[in-house]
Design a protein around this motif. Structure first.
Motif, PDB file in Angstrom:
ATOM      1  N   GLN A 484      13.867   9.463   1.154  1.00  0.00           N
ATOM      2  CA  GLN A 484      14.877   9.148   0.142  1.00  0.00           C
ATOM      3  C   GLN A 484      14.463   9.836  -1.167  1.00  0.00           C
ATOM      4  O   GLN A 484      13.736   9.271  -1.987  1.00  0.00           O
ATOM      5  N   ASP A 485      14.918  11.057  -1.324  1.00  0.00           N
ATOM      6  CA  ASP A 485      14.517  11.845  -2.486  1.00  0.00           C
ATOM      7  C   ASP A 485      15.062  11.271  -3.792  1.00  0.00           C
ATOM      8  O   ASP A 485      14.495  11.481  -4.861  1.00  0.00           O
ATOM      9  N   GLY A 486      16.164  10.557  -3.690  1.00  0.00           N
ATOM     10  CA  GLY A 486      16.730   9.971  -4.907  1.00  0.00           C
ATOM     11  C   GLY A 486      16.102   8.647  -5.298  1.00  0.00           C
ATOM     12  O   GLY A 486      16.342   8.146  -6.405  1.00  0.00           O
ATOM     13  N   ASN A 487      15.308   8.074  -4.418  1.00  0.00           N
ATOM     14  CA  ASN A 487      14.669   6.781  -4.708  1.00  0.00           C
ATOM     15  C   ASN A 487      13.306   7.041  -5.359  1.00  0.00           C
ATOM     16  O   ASN A 487      12.268   7.067  -4.705  1.00  0.00           O
ATOM     17  N   THR A 488      13.346   7.225  -6.655  1.00  0.00           N
ATOM     18  CA  THR A 488      12.123   7.570  -7.395  1.00  0.00           C
ATOM     19  C   THR A 488      11.459   6.368  -8.063  1.00  0.00           C
ATOM     20  O   THR A 488      10.479   6.528  -8.790  1.00  0.00           O
ATOM     21  N   GLY A 489      11.986   5.194  -7.828  1.00  0.00           N
ATOM     22  CA  GLY A 489      11.395   4.005  -8.452  1.00  0.00           C
ATOM     23  C   GLY A 489      10.022   3.677  -7.895  1.00  0.00           C
ATOM     24  O   GLY A 489       9.789   3.764  -6.680  1.00  0.00           O
ATOM     25  N   VAL A 490       9.094   3.306  -8.796  1.00  0.00           N
ATOM     26  CA  VAL A 490       7.742   2.936  -8.374  1.00  0.00           C
ATOM     27  C   VAL A 490       7.608   1.419  -8.432  1.00  0.00           C
ATOM     28  O   VAL A 490       8.217   0.756  -9.272  1.00  0.00           O
ATOM     29  N   ALA A 491       6.799   0.894  -7.480  1.00  0.00           N
ATOM     30  CA  ALA A 491       6.641  -0.559  -7.414  1.00  0.00           C
ATOM     31  C   ALA A 491       5.444  -0.911  -6.555  1.00  0.00           C
ATOM     32  O   ALA A 491       4.853  -0.039  -5.888  1.00  0.00           O
ATOM     33  N   GLN A 492       5.074  -2.187  -6.573  1.00  0.00           N
ATOM     34  CA  GLN A 492       4.104  -2.701  -5.610  1.00  0.00           C
ATOM     35  C   GLN A 492       4.815  -2.776  -4.261  1.00  0.00           C
ATOM     36  O   GLN A 492       5.894  -3.370  -4.152  1.00  0.00           O
ATOM     37  N   ARG A 493       4.182  -2.220  -3.262  1.00  0.00           N
ATOM     38  CA  ARG A 493       4.852  -2.125  -1.966  1.00  0.00           C
ATOM     39  C   ARG A 493       3.927  -2.593  -0.846  1.00  0.00           C
ATOM     40  O   ARG A 493       2.696  -2.514  -0.956  1.00  0.00           O
ATOM     41  N   THR A 494       4.572  -3.071   0.251  1.00  0.00           N
ATOM     42  CA  THR A 494       3.873  -3.484   1.469  1.00  0.00           C
ATOM     43  C   THR A 494       4.528  -2.786   2.660  1.00  0.00           C
ATOM     44  O   THR A 494       5.764  -2.753   2.754  1.00  0.00           O
ATOM     45  N   GLY A 495       3.694  -2.242   3.540  1.00  0.00           N
ATOM     46  CA  GLY A 495       4.231  -1.540   4.704  1.00  0.00           C
ATOM     47  C   GLY A 495       3.430  -1.850   5.957  1.00  0.00           C
ATOM     48  O   GLY A 495       2.270  -2.273   5.903  1.00  0.00           O
ATOM     49  N   ILE A 496       4.080  -1.661   7.118  1.00  0.00           N
ATOM     50  CA  ILE A 496       3.428  -1.832   8.410  1.00  0.00           C
ATOM     51  C   ILE A 496       3.797  -0.635   9.295  1.00  0.00           C
ATOM     52  O   ILE A 496       4.944  -0.177   9.288  1.00  0.00           O
ATOM     53  N   GLY A 497       2.800  -0.114   9.998  1.00  0.00           N
ATOM     54  CA  GLY A 497       3.024   1.036  10.879  1.00  0.00           C
ATOM     55  C   GLY A 497       2.124   0.946  12.109  1.00  0.00           C
ATOM     56  O   GLY A 497       1.278   0.054  12.223  1.00  0.00           O
ATOM     57  N   GLN A 498       2.325   1.889  13.031  1.00  0.00           N
ATOM     58  CA  GLN A 498       1.519   1.901  14.263  1.00  0.00           C
ATOM     59  C   GLN A 498       1.257   3.335  14.693  1.00  0.00           C
ATOM     60  O   GLN A 498       2.143   4.186  14.625  1.00  0.00           O
ATOM     61  N   ARG A 499      -0.005   3.548  15.047  1.00  0.00           N
ATOM     62  CA  ARG A 499      -0.404   4.851  15.568  1.00  0.00           C
ATOM     63  C   ARG A 499      -0.017   4.974  17.056  1.00  0.00           C
ATOM     64  O   ARG A 499       0.335   3.991  17.698  1.00  0.00           O
ATOM     65  N   ALA A 500      -0.147   6.159  17.575  1.00  0.00           N
ATOM     66  CA  ALA A 500       0.201   6.404  18.991  1.00  0.00           C
ATOM     67  C   ALA A 500      -0.742   5.666  19.918  1.00  0.00           C
ATOM     68  O   ALA A 500      -0.354   5.280  21.043  1.00  0.00           O
ATOM     69  N   ASP A 501      -1.989   5.411  19.496  1.00  0.00           N
ATOM     70  CA  ASP A 501      -2.939   4.676  20.340  1.00  0.00           C
ATOM     71  C   ASP A 501      -2.779   3.178  20.225  1.00  0.00           C
ATOM     72  O   ASP A 501      -3.564   2.420  20.798  1.00  0.00           O
ATOM     73  N   GLY A 502      -1.789   2.717  19.501  1.00  0.00           N
ATOM     74  CA  GLY A 502      -1.516   1.292  19.384  1.00  0.00           C
ATOM     75  C   GLY A 502      -2.122   0.646  18.140  1.00  0.00           C
ATOM     76  O   GLY A 502      -1.841  -0.544  17.852  1.00  0.00           O
ATOM     77  N   THR A 503      -2.986   1.338  17.408  1.00  0.00           N
ATOM     78  CA  THR A 503      -3.592   0.762  16.198  1.00  0.00           C
ATOM     79  C   THR A 503      -2.506   0.448  15.175  1.00  0.00           C
ATOM     80  O   THR A 503      -1.652   1.292  14.865  1.00  0.00           O
ATOM     81  N   VAL A 504      -2.559  -0.767  14.640  1.00  0.00           N
ATOM     82  CA  VAL A 504      -1.581  -1.206  13.625  1.00  0.00           C
ATOM     83  C   VAL A 504      -2.134  -0.876  12.234  1.00  0.00           C
ATOM     84  O   VAL A 504      -3.306  -1.138  11.932  1.00  0.00           O
ATOM     85  N   ILE A 505      -1.255  -0.338  11.386  1.00  0.00           N
ATOM     86  CA  ILE A 505      -1.623   0.048  10.013  1.00  0.00           C
ATOM     87  C   ILE A 505      -0.956  -0.923   9.039  1.00  0.00           C
ATOM     88  O   ILE A 505       0.284  -1.019   9.002  1.00  0.00           O
ATOM     89  N   LEU A 506      -1.756  -1.649   8.279  1.00  0.00           N
ATOM     90  CA  LEU A 506      -1.250  -2.558   7.239  1.00  0.00           C
ATOM     91  C   LEU A 506      -1.596  -1.957   5.875  1.00  0.00           C
ATOM     92  O   LEU A 506      -2.759  -1.633   5.611  1.00  0.00           O
ATOM     93  N   VAL A 507      -0.588  -1.821   5.014  1.00  0.00           N
ATOM     94  CA  VAL A 507      -0.775  -1.167   3.706  1.00  0.00           C
ATOM     95  C   VAL A 507      -0.162  -2.027   2.605  1.00  0.00           C
ATOM     96  O   VAL A 507       0.967  -2.533   2.747  1.00  0.00           O
TER      97      VAL A 507
END
Length: 597
Positions: A484-507
């Motif tokens: 989203q190139d137009g979404n330039t707002g900065v903030a405190q953020r929380t995200g969750i992701g997963q690698r191909a080997d199944g490892t979960v990424i918490l950010v």
């Protein structure tokens, strides 16, 4: 009552004056007493055993001189002007004192004018002084000594004689005896007179020393209350200093507010639209500041900025090109030294600081809720209590909840919610970004999800968060990045992701500080890509962004004394908000490490 008070006071002062005169007379000092007649003096002399006109041995010589001015008016009938006792001298007496001072004698009275007479009454005989003839007047301009004429002898009748007052043994000029009121006023001191006047009339000047008139003690002046005055001055000075401090603080605050509003106004209407959009979008990410842009911009302009920020640019990449060779995996060696089956790292971005927690076993992650029945609890739970309740080693915040104006209690989530294989909440908002973990431990991120479709996918734990928060999706052999190139707002953020080997990424990222303003939507995509995520999405952010890791400061060597009060309790990120950590309804929980791990 005031008249009685006045009379009593005057009588009391008269008694005090009489007592003072009696004490002075007793010790031989001159006290005002009315003079007596010659016959009375003779009688006292006879009684004391000495002849009249003589003085006791050793007593100082007394001389009584009385001068009267002749008047053209005849004496009243039946009265005889008193004369001094003893012989009178018809010879002129030279003015020795005036001759010694070089002064000229008084001229002799002109013919036809009344002459000044002088009567002498010696108490004891004194040697006759040599007489000097008066110089003869040669013309009218010459000065002649005045001639003294004989005065008739004063009668012995005491009633015909006026009183004279004697002070200190010396006779003063004859005068009328003072009245009792005059004696009373004379005996009063200046301050006593003021006090009496104040007591009787209520009008009097304050004493010169600044004291107060004591009406009760009548005439006594109180000493100035220096201690009270000093206290009042100190309090007055303290009040002045406090008032000035508040005035300066108020001016500084007004200056800052004016400067801030002026700057924002210039930015909102200035030539740089990118900065304007950045401020609008940053305020939109904060629940409590969404109204600020409306102070400077019209509603249609704000709506256009928000719609533009939601425009997504899909970047498609082949999964074979994206997934690195396992031999070149930078995390392969780190797992050998992992603690609690996790890798904990911090990352610094261009405008943010991020905390990353890699969980090797995805089965340890599930959704924890603040209550079994979310609809029946009036408020949510904080991250410290929820991790203690579940015995968790780590946790991050979960999905969306009502938070109008930043004052939400976190009692109920918004959108489809699953926990441990059960749908715990479905309010019909199926258009949100859905983030769930299937029973075979695969992370699913999709825009919109129904309960039926979630059951078909075998979702065991899931939450929802607004729209357009999908970061990375995997479709077959392709990866789709939702920029989203137009979404330039900065903030405190929380995200969750997963690698191909199944490892979960918490950010979780910091924000709202000088060292970490916050991350953008695209920053979170780049961060997930750097850790090899094939699926990723955003969770609730702002003041809800929280990461807990039990005893991380001991495990990774943090200085405990430099941590804030929440970090000492296990909070990893730097929490910045006007309240304590939020109470929210859902969390992604990391359970304690299992035996096989």
């Amino acid at each position: 009552m005031q008249n009685d008070f006045k009379e009593n006071y005057i009588e009391e002062q008269k008694k005090k004056a009489a007592e003072r005169r009696a004490r002075l007379a007793k010790i031989g000092m001159g006290v005002d007493q009315p003079a007596t007649s010659v016959s009375s003096q003779r009688e006292r002399g006879t009684q004391t055993g000495r002849a009249p006109g003589t003085r006791p041995e050793g007593a100082p010589e007394e001389r009584r001189v009385q001068q009267t001015k002749p008047s053209a008016r005849p004496a009243p009938q039946g009265q005889v002007r008193p004369a001094s006792q003893g012989q009178t001298s018809s010879q002129p007496r030279p003015d020795v004192r005036r001759e010694q001072q070089g002064q000229v004698q008084r001229p002799q009275a002109q013919q036809g004018q009344p002459q000044r007479t002088q009567t002498q009454q010696p108490v004891t005989q004194r040697p006759q002084q040599p007489q000097r003839p008066a110089p003869q007047a040669q013309d009218a301009g010459q000065v002649q000594a005045p001639q003294k004429t004989a005065q008739p002898q004063r009668p012995s009748n005491p009633s015909a004689n006026r009183s004279s007052v004697s002070y200190g043994g010396y006779t003063q000029r004859r005068r009328v005896a003072p009245t009792d009121e005059e004696l009373f006023k004379k005996d009063l001191s200046d301050n006593e007179s003021r006090a009496m006047m104040f007591a009787l009339t209520g009008k009097a000047d304050q004493p010169d020393d600044g004291g107060d008139v004591d009406i009760i003690n009548m005439g006594r002046i109180k000493a100035p209350k220096k201690s009270d005055d000093e206290d009042k001055k100190k309090k007055s000075r303290a009040g002045v200093y406090v008032g000035r401090s508040f005035a300066v603080l108020g001016l500084v605050l007004v200056f800052l507010i004016v400067t801030l509003f002026s700057s924002v106004f210039v930015i909102a209407h200035g030539p740089s639209r990118s900065i304007r959009d950045l401020l609008v979008l940053t305020a939109d990410h904060s629940s409590a500041a969404k109204w600020v842009p409306h102070l400077f911009l019209p509603g249609d302009v704000i709506e256009g900025i928000l719609n533009k920020s939601e425009e997504t640019v899909r970047d498609v990449v082949s999964i074979d090109q994206y997934i690195p060779d396992p031999e070149n995996d930078k995390f392969a060696d780190k797992w050998e030294h992992a603690k609690d089956g996790m890798i904990f790292e911090t990352v610094s971005g261009p405008t943010f600081k991020a905390y990353v927690l890699l969980v090797k076993d995805p089965s340890r992650i599930f959704v924890g809720t603040s209550a079994e029945s979310l609809a029946g609890k009036p408020y949510g739970d904080d991250i410290f209590h929820i991790t203690e309740f579940y015995g968790a080693v780590a946790a991050i915040n979960g999905g969306e909840f009502p938070d109008n104006g930043g004052g939400g209690t976190g009692h109920t989530p918004i959108g489809l919610t699953y926990s441990k294989g059960e749908c715990v909440h479905n309010d019909g908002h199926t258009d949100r970004t859905f983030l769930g973990i299937t029973k075979d431990n695969k992370l699913v991120v999709n825009e919109g999800m129904t309960e039926k479709r979630a059951d078909e996918l075998g979702i065991r734990d899931a939450v929802s968060f607004q729209k357009g928060n999908t970061l990375i999706q995997q479709e077959g052999d392709e990866l789709i990045f939702h920029y989203q190139d137009g979404n330039t707002g900065v903030a405190q953020r929380t995200g969750i992701g997963q690698r191909a080997d199944g490892t979960v990424i918490l950010v979780v990222t910091d924000g709202r500080t000088a060292s970490s303003l916050g991350a953008t939507h695209n920053d979170m995509i780049d961060l997930m890509v750097s850790y090899g995520a094939v699926t990723a999405g955003l969770l609730d952010g702002g003041s809800s962004s929280l990461m807990y890791y039990r005893d991380y400061y001991d495990k990774y060597g943090y200085d405990y004394e430099k941590l804030d009060e929440y970090q000492k309790k296990g909070l990893v990120n730097n929490y910045k908000a006007f309240t304590e950590p939020r109470k929210i309804p859902t969390f992604f929980i990391v359970s304690a490490e299992t035996a096989e791990n």
